[in-house]
Design an enzyme around this catalytic site. Structure first.
Site, PDB file in Angstrom:
ATOM      1  N   MET A   1      -5.726   5.592  -4.921  1.00 13.88           N
ATOM      2  CA  MET A   1      -7.156   5.532  -5.044  1.00 13.88           C
ATOM      3  C   MET A   1      -7.539   6.112  -6.336  1.00 13.88           C
ATOM      4  O   MET A   1      -6.877   6.997  -6.849  1.00 13.88           O
ATOM      5  CB  MET A   1      -7.755   6.298  -3.888  1.00 13.88           C
ATOM      6  CG  MET A   1      -8.952   7.154  -4.069  1.00 13.88           C
ATOM      7  SD  MET A   1      -9.353   8.218  -2.785  1.00 13.88           S
ATOM      8  CE  MET A   1      -8.749   9.592  -3.247  1.00 13.88           C
ATOM      9  N   VAL A 144       1.858   3.946  -2.436  1.00 14.77           N
ATOM     10  CA  VAL A 144       1.236   5.231  -2.140  1.00 14.77           C
ATOM     11  C   VAL A 144      -0.189   5.051  -1.633  1.00 14.77           C
ATOM     12  O   VAL A 144      -0.611   5.715  -0.681  1.00 14.77           O
ATOM     13  CB  VAL A 144       1.259   6.142  -3.389  1.00 14.77           C
ATOM     14  CG1 VAL A 144       0.406   7.388  -3.178  1.00 14.77           C
ATOM     15  CG2 VAL A 144       2.696   6.551  -3.718  1.00 14.77           C
ATOM     16  N   GLU A 145      -0.955   4.160  -2.261  1.00 14.03           N
ATOM     17  CA  GLU A 145      -2.374   4.017  -1.925  1.00 14.03           C
ATOM     18  C   GLU A 145      -2.609   3.428  -0.542  1.00 14.03           C
ATOM     19  O   GLU A 145      -3.460   3.913   0.211  1.00 14.03           O
ATOM     20  CB  GLU A 145      -3.077   3.148  -2.978  1.00 14.03           C
ATOM     21  CG  GLU A 145      -3.262   3.819  -4.319  1.00 14.03           C
ATOM     22  CD  GLU A 145      -4.271   4.949  -4.271  1.00 14.03           C
ATOM     23  OE1 GLU A 145      -5.018   5.057  -3.287  1.00 14.03           O
ATOM     24  OE2 GLU A 145      -4.303   5.741  -5.231  1.00 14.03           O
ATOM     25  N   SER A 146      -1.900   2.363  -0.190  1.00 15.89           N
ATOM     26  CA  SER A 146      -2.240   1.683   1.072  1.00 15.89           C
ATOM     27  C   SER A 146      -1.033   1.144   1.833  1.00 15.89           C
ATOM     28  O   SER A 146      -1.207   0.383   2.779  1.00 15.89           O
ATOM     29  CB  SER A 146      -3.201   0.524   0.799  1.00 15.89           C
ATOM     30  OG  SER A 146      -2.562  -0.491   0.022  1.00 15.89           O
ATOM     31  N   TYR A 343       0.570  13.330  -7.322  1.00 17.19           N
ATOM     32  CA  TYR A 343       0.350  11.902  -7.071  1.00 17.19           C
ATOM     33  C   TYR A 343       1.072  11.057  -8.111  1.00 17.19           C
ATOM     34  O   TYR A 343       1.774  10.098  -7.777  1.00 17.19           O
ATOM     35  CB  TYR A 343      -1.147  11.600  -7.098  1.00 17.19           C
ATOM     36  CG  TYR A 343      -1.475  10.128  -7.082  1.00 17.19           C
ATOM     37  CD1 TYR A 343      -1.631   9.452  -5.877  1.00 17.19           C
ATOM     38  CD2 TYR A 343      -1.611   9.412  -8.267  1.00 17.19           C
ATOM     39  CE1 TYR A 343      -1.924   8.096  -5.865  1.00 17.19           C
ATOM     40  CE2 TYR A 343      -1.901   8.065  -8.260  1.00 17.19           C
ATOM     41  CZ  TYR A 343      -2.052   7.404  -7.062  1.00 17.19           C
ATOM     42  OH  TYR A 343      -2.320   6.055  -7.054  1.00 17.19           O
TER      43      TYR A 343
END
Length: 367
Positions: A1, A144-146, A343
């Protein structure tokens, strides 16, 4: 994100179940039985003078129908779980890079990432050729995001943005700035929905209002999302070509330099390395390789010959010794997606791990 978090940031709270079951007629006839109580009504922002004043101002500045804007914001509901999600905890937990990494460099994401790369190899190659951004980095971000579109969030985007725009918790040290940020995102979202003709109350995303496979905030969607397959529309929920192209475009705009590594190994020794000086700029590349070495950071090979600025990046491991890397300008670019070195390194290492699988010789069982 593309939100400072934290993203990283990265468990979503479920909405509280507020509905209660009605009594049957048989139970209603028995006066001694406890009667069910109706669930409290959720607060609607049509009751908020501040929200309605904002709606009128937004409509005027963006040349939107005032009745439409008021109706959309007024239909949004305050979601207490979202407020709790952004409320600072009483005491922060120590950061732990090893535990954070293990959440993402694990079999489910590796398998899903390899499958995604195999199914989208041509599009990933085209994005890399056009924008200079490695396929591995794009694959790492989406994992990682979704988890490659599996976890895009279940909150109505309107509820999330309006809740955080007008009820951001005052206990947060940057409450005023964060509230202002989400008002800007709400404005971008409604403008985007108006241009596309989509219903603002339908789209769902994270508790912060991030959307689609890449978890773009509305402002990032407006600035960086592209129609990579040229079908006349931008779809970050269902169109993997648009998803891949948009992530690559995002990094290009933020200054990605093709061919430059994201980081190098670095040796840090207690009593020899001047950590106070090296860590003072945080993750902003500031030092030449020679200056880092003069301050006691050990660089070898390509790292010692790097011609651009570097940063000493520290990743804490709770009570264990910290992990250090020498971050380049490209490492800093990755942190512009989510303002966290943890991240950034997780994204990089997940993409590299998937790439290693792609390059490994296939066994009979894998074919």
């Amino acid at each position: 994100m593309t939100l400072p978090s934290s993203a990283s940031r990265l468990c979503f709270l479920m909405l509280a179940c507020l509905a209660s079951l009605p009594l049957s007629q048989a139970h209603a006839a028995q006066p001694r039985k406890a009667e069910s109580r109706a669930a409290p009504a959720l607060f609607s922002y049509s009751q908020s003078p501040a929200a309605m004043a904002f709606a009128d101002d937004l409509a005027s500045r963006r040349d939107l129908d005032p009745a439409w804007v008021r109706a959309q914001i007024g239909a949004a509901q305050r979601i207490p779980s979202i407020i709790r999600a952004v409320t600072p905890p009483p005491a922060s937990q120590p950061k732990n890079w090893a535990a954070y990494r293990a959440r993402f460099i694990e079999p489910i994401r590796l398998n899903a990432g390899q499958r995604f790369w195999e199914e989208n190899a041509a599009t990933l190659s085209r994005a890399e050729a056009r924008f200079g951004v490695p396929a591995s980095l794009i694959v790492g971000v989406l994992g990682v995001e979704s988890l490659y579109g599996r976890h895009m969030g279940n909150h109505r985007v309107m509820d999330a943005l309006v809740t955080l725009a007008f009820d951001f918790p005052a206990s947060h040290p940057r409450a005023a700035a964060r509230s202002e940020f989400f008002r800007g995102e709400l404005e971008q979202f409604l403008s985007l929905m108006n241009r596309s003709g989509r219903d603002p109350m339908v789209l769902r995303g994270s508790y912060a209002g991030a959307m689609g496979w890449p978890q773009f905030m509305p402002s990032s969607w407006a600035k960086y999302a592209i129609d990579f397959d040229e079908d006349g529309q931008i779809d970050l929920f269902n169109n993997t070509a648009d998803v891949i192209g948009s992530v690559a475009h995002y990094f290009q705009v933020f200054g990605w330099q093709s061919g430059m590594p994201t980081h190098y190994p670095v040796q840090v020794e207690a009593g020899r390395t001047d950590l106070d000086t090296l860590l003072a700029p945080d993750i902003l590349p500031t030092f030449t390789a020679a200056r880092m070495q003069a301050l006691g950071a050990g660089l070898e090979g390509a790292a010692a010959g790097h011609t651009g600025p570097l940063a000493l990046v520290e990743l804490q491991n709770a009570g264990a010794p910290s992990t250090y890397v020498a971050g380049t300008e490209n490492f800093y670019v990755v942190t512009r997606y989510n303002w966290s070195s943890y991240y950034a390194l997780a994204v990089i290492e997940l993409g590299e791990a998937v790439q290693a699988r792609m390059n490994a010789p296939r066994t009979g069982a894998q074919r």
